[in-house]
Design a protein around this motif. Structure first.
Motif, PDB file in Angstrom:
ATOM      1  N   TYR A 123     -11.850   8.003 -31.196  1.00 42.18           N
ATOM      2  CA  TYR A 123     -13.203   8.927 -31.684  1.00 42.18           C
ATOM      3  C   TYR A 123     -14.248   9.209 -31.300  1.00 42.18           C
ATOM      4  CZ  TYR A 123     -14.629  13.239 -33.406  1.00 42.18           C
ATOM      5  OH  TYR A 123     -15.879  13.902 -34.067  1.00 42.18           O
ATOM      6  N   GLN A 124     -14.884   9.181 -30.409  1.00 40.99           N
ATOM      7  CA  GLN A 124     -16.537   9.465 -30.219  1.00 40.99           C
ATOM      8  C   GLN A 124     -17.375   9.842 -31.557  1.00 40.99           C
ATOM      9  OE1 GLN A 124     -17.384   7.339 -27.400  1.00 40.99           O
ATOM     10  NE2 GLN A 124     -15.643   7.161 -27.141  1.00 40.99           N
ATOM     11  N   TYR A 125     -17.711   8.853 -31.905  1.00 42.79           N
ATOM     12  CA  TYR A 125     -18.782   9.605 -32.835  1.00 42.79           C
ATOM     13  C   TYR A 125     -20.087   9.685 -32.059  1.00 42.79           C
ATOM     14  CZ  TYR A 125     -15.976   8.245 -36.503  1.00 42.79           C
ATOM     15  OH  TYR A 125     -14.874   7.872 -37.454  1.00 42.79           O
ATOM     16  N   LEU A 126     -20.892  10.658 -32.784  1.00 41.10           N
ATOM     17  CA  LEU A 126     -22.084  11.104 -31.898  1.00 41.10           C
ATOM     18  C   LEU A 126     -23.277   9.912 -32.197  1.00 41.10           C
ATOM     19  CD1 LEU A 126     -22.679  14.500 -34.082  1.00 41.10           C
ATOM     20  CD2 LEU A 126     -22.734  14.524 -31.235  1.00 41.10           C
ATOM     21  N   GLU A 186     -15.620  21.439 -37.582  1.00 42.99           N
ATOM     22  CA  GLU A 186     -14.655  20.619 -38.211  1.00 42.99           C
ATOM     23  C   GLU A 186     -15.820  20.293 -40.615  1.00 42.99           C
ATOM     24  OE1 GLU A 186     -11.642  20.684 -35.995  1.00 42.99           O
ATOM     25  OE2 GLU A 186     -12.172  19.452 -37.997  1.00 42.99           O
ATOM     26  N   MET A 187     -14.878  20.201 -41.066  1.00 42.80           N
ATOM     27  CA  MET A 187     -15.797  20.206 -42.199  1.00 42.80           C
ATOM     28  C   MET A 187     -16.582  18.735 -41.910  1.00 42.80           C
ATOM     29  SD  MET A 187     -14.292  20.913 -45.867  1.00 42.80           S
ATOM     30  CE  MET A 187     -13.205  19.142 -46.321  1.00 42.80           C
ATOM     31  N   SER A 188     -15.822  17.759 -41.022  1.00 46.89           N
ATOM     32  CA  SER A 188     -16.153  16.227 -41.329  1.00 46.89           C
ATOM     33  C   SER A 188     -17.501  16.371 -40.818  1.00 46.89           C
ATOM     34  CB  SER A 188     -15.220  15.695 -40.778  1.00 46.89           C
ATOM     35  OG  SER A 188     -15.626  15.886 -39.496  1.00 46.89           O
ATOM     36  N   TYR A 189     -17.821  16.934 -40.307  1.00 45.11           N
ATOM     37  CA  TYR A 189     -18.954  17.304 -39.001  1.00 45.11           C
ATOM     38  C   TYR A 189     -20.416  18.021 -40.027  1.00 45.11           C
ATOM     39  CZ  TYR A 189     -21.849  19.433 -35.768  1.00 45.11           C
ATOM     40  OH  TYR A 189     -23.258  19.606 -34.370  1.00 45.11           O
ATOM     41  N   ILE A 190     -19.805  19.531 -40.991  1.00 48.53           N
ATOM     42  CA  ILE A 190     -20.974  19.919 -41.018  1.00 48.53           C
ATOM     43  C   ILE A 190     -20.912  19.969 -42.982  1.00 48.53           C
ATOM     44  CG2 ILE A 190     -21.827  21.287 -39.998  1.00 48.53           C
ATOM     45  CD1 ILE A 190     -20.172  23.775 -41.237  1.00 48.53           C
ATOM     46  N   THR A 197     -24.921  11.995 -41.383  1.00 48.07           N
ATOM     47  CA  THR A 197     -23.413  11.823 -40.493  1.00 48.07           C
ATOM     48  C   THR A 197     -22.904  12.473 -40.280  1.00 48.07           C
ATOM     49  OG1 THR A 197     -22.845   9.717 -40.419  1.00 48.07           O
ATOM     50  CG2 THR A 197     -22.493  10.492 -42.076  1.00 48.07           C
ATOM     51  N   ASP A 198     -21.654  12.072 -39.331  1.00 46.31           N
ATOM     52  CA  ASP A 198     -20.821  12.791 -38.568  1.00 46.31           C
ATOM     53  C   ASP A 198     -19.061  11.151 -39.332  1.00 46.31           C
ATOM     54  OD1 ASP A 198     -20.325  12.848 -34.896  1.00 46.31           O
ATOM     55  OD2 ASP A 198     -21.146  10.815 -36.440  1.00 46.31           O
ATOM     56  N   ARG A 199     -20.069  10.332 -39.663  1.00 48.95           N
ATOM     57  CA  ARG A 199     -18.849   9.287 -39.940  1.00 48.95           C
ATOM     58  C   ARG A 199     -18.273   9.342 -41.289  1.00 48.95           C
ATOM     59  NH1 ARG A 199     -19.813   4.703 -35.773  1.00 48.95           N
ATOM     60  NH2 ARG A 199     -21.787   5.764 -34.695  1.00 48.95           N
ATOM     61  N   CYS A 200     -17.212   9.155 -41.660  1.00 51.47           N
ATOM     62  CA  CYS A 200     -16.366   8.666 -42.721  1.00 51.47           C
ATOM     63  C   CYS A 200     -15.473   7.567 -42.121  1.00 51.47           C
ATOM     64  CB  CYS A 200     -15.289   9.671 -43.140  1.00 51.47           C
ATOM     65  SG  CYS A 200     -15.008   9.793 -44.533  1.00 51.47           S
ATOM     66  N   ASN A 201     -15.524   7.058 -43.401  1.00 49.58           N
ATOM     67  CA  ASN A 201     -14.207   5.822 -43.620  1.00 49.58           C
ATOM     68  C   ASN A 201     -12.822   6.181 -44.697  1.00 49.58           C
ATOM     69  OD1 ASN A 201     -15.163   6.338 -45.892  1.00 49.58           O
ATOM     70  ND2 ASN A 201     -15.894   4.799 -46.972  1.00 49.58           N
ATOM     71  N   PHE A 202     -12.874   7.369 -44.959  1.00 43.72           N
ATOM     72  CA  PHE A 202     -11.451   8.180 -45.040  1.00 43.72           C
ATOM     73  C   PHE A 202     -11.308   8.751 -44.201  1.00 43.72           C
ATOM     74  CE2 PHE A 202     -12.397   6.077 -48.875  1.00 43.72           C
ATOM     75  CZ  PHE A 202     -12.102   6.319 -49.644  1.00 43.72           C
ATOM     76  N   ARG A 203      -9.772   8.675 -45.145  1.00 42.79           N
ATOM     77  CA  ARG A 203      -9.614   9.876 -43.465  1.00 42.79           C
ATOM     78  C   ARG A 203      -8.376  10.711 -43.679  1.00 42.79           C
ATOM     79  NH1 ARG A 203     -12.633   9.058 -40.493  1.00 42.79           N
ATOM     80  NH2 ARG A 203     -12.882   8.011 -38.404  1.00 42.79           N
TER      81      ARG A 203
END
Ligand code: SF4
Length: 371
Positions: A67-70, A365-369, A47-53
């Motif tokens: 922000y648009q998630y996939l 982005e690391m949050s993506y891969i 997933t490219d989603r996260c509940n932290f920032r």
């Protein structure tokens, strides 16, 4: 406060074509890249989603409410992920790590875990199956993940002080719930558990010793990660990096350490043991001690692109082959061809002109891969 860079180009939307090579690359379990490195470790972002920032990964200013998630339809299904993973195993992968974003946000992830647990390496053994999580949902999920076939977890935790931790995750999430998640994972037998702490100078270096005091003697392996210039949005600066050598000196001042052998080729962490036998700590030093020489990791993004380095700019689109009717042999051949052409070694080049060739300086982005 460092200037944040707002991305102009969404790296998720660009891809290199994964081609079927004229000379097929059969899956023999022995494929090597252009530097002779085998393919042993597959990191799958679900997933490219996260509940932290966390500011070093998904800064709120960029990943805000607009922000648009996939879209879900663009994500690989569990069956597609498992099919791709099977081809990677046939090329020699021994270890599969599930990542994100936050992987436990992906609904019914236990189904994927049980599918992957059913796969086999070229030796006929189950792959090592692990998952990296921020721990926020672990207390609820630990048992079902274990029952589905997950073997271990790595939990990201950047401090024990509740105020520091809430500031670093930037969504005011309490540290107590992550510690409960770690306890639940232990209870469920998801071990040995590793805890990853990103050390950012000026933000949380005073948490190094409290974290060590808390985890030593528990069997949980604490690893200190140098703050990295991943992606293009975290405003990275070298003066906010605390080199592992300095972290280790701080630790050794209170707890004498002795270096340990690497447990496997390509391991990212340098292992050290407490001289009094109270366990092990690790140092992941991508900035000051590059370990590209035996890097054997490939990354699969949540919608099916293969990235050959954490600091890559572009990935190879496998989804088009998957959904375009390619056979398993063709898929394996395309993956083998991609790996054979791999020459990535960003951390050895960091700071040089050559470092960002091919990506125009726009690292994914690391949050993506996934980390
Ligand atoms: S910088 Fe890239 S090639 Fe080097 S160790 Fe990290 S992922 Fe591997």
């Amino acid at each position: 406060m460092a200037e944040r860079v707002i991305p102009l180009v969404d790296q998720r939307l660009v891809a290199l074509r994964a081609v079927l090579p004229a000379r097929p690359v059969p899956a023999t379990g022995l494929v090597a890249d252009a530097r002779g490195r085998p393919l042993r470790d597959l990191r799958i972002s679900v997933t490219d989603r996260c509940n932290f920032r966390c500011s070093y990964c998904m800064p709120k200013e960029v990943f805000d409410k607009n922000y648009q998630y996939l879209p879900h339809a663009s994500l690989l299904s569990f069956e597609e992920i498992t099919r791709v993973a099977r081809q990677f195993l046939a090329h020699g992968v021994r270890k599969i790590r599930l990542t994100g974003g936050e992987p436990l946000l992906r609904k019914n992830i236990e189904i994927l875990v049980s599918q992957l647990a059913g796969l086999r390496t070229v030796e006929g053994t189950p792959p090592e199956l692990t998952l990296t999580t921020n721990g926020s949902l672990l207390a609820r999920k630990a048992r079902s993940l274990k029952e589905a076939g997950l073997q271990r977890v790595t939990v990201s935790l950047d401090g024990l002080d509740d105020a520091v931790f809430r500031r670093m995750n930037d969504v005011d999430f309490p540290v107590a719930e992550v510690l409960e998640g770690i306890a639940a994972a232990r209870e469920a037998g998801l071990g040995p558990i590793k805890v990853n702490m990103v050390v950012k100078r000026g933000t949380n270096e005073h948490e190094i010793l409290p974290m060590a005091r808390h985890f030593r003697g528990t069997g949980i392996v604490l690893r200190f990660i140098e703050y990295m210039d991943v992606g293009a949005t975290n405003g990275w600066r070298m003066d906010e990096v605390m080199p592992s050598a300095e972290v280790r000196a701080r630790l050794a001042a209170e707890f004498p350490l002795a270096q340990l052998e690497a447990s496997a080729p390509g391991e990212t962490a340098e292992r050290w043991g407490y001289a009094d036998g109270a366990g092990e700590v690790g140092f992941i030093s991508s900035v000051t001690q590059a370990f590209c020489g035996d890097c054997n990791r490939a990354r699969l993004s949540t919608e099916g692109k293969v990235y050959l380095c954490l600091f890559a700019g572009n990935g190879y689109d496998l989804r088009s082959l998957l959904r375009g009717g390619a056979t398993d042999e063709e898929l394996a051949s395309a993956i083998g061809h991609i790996w054979q052409g791999r020459d990535d070694h960003y951390s050895e080049l960091r700071g040089t002109m050559a470092a960002d060739t091919g990506s125009g300086g726009r690292r994914v982005e690391m949050s993506y891969i996934g980390g």
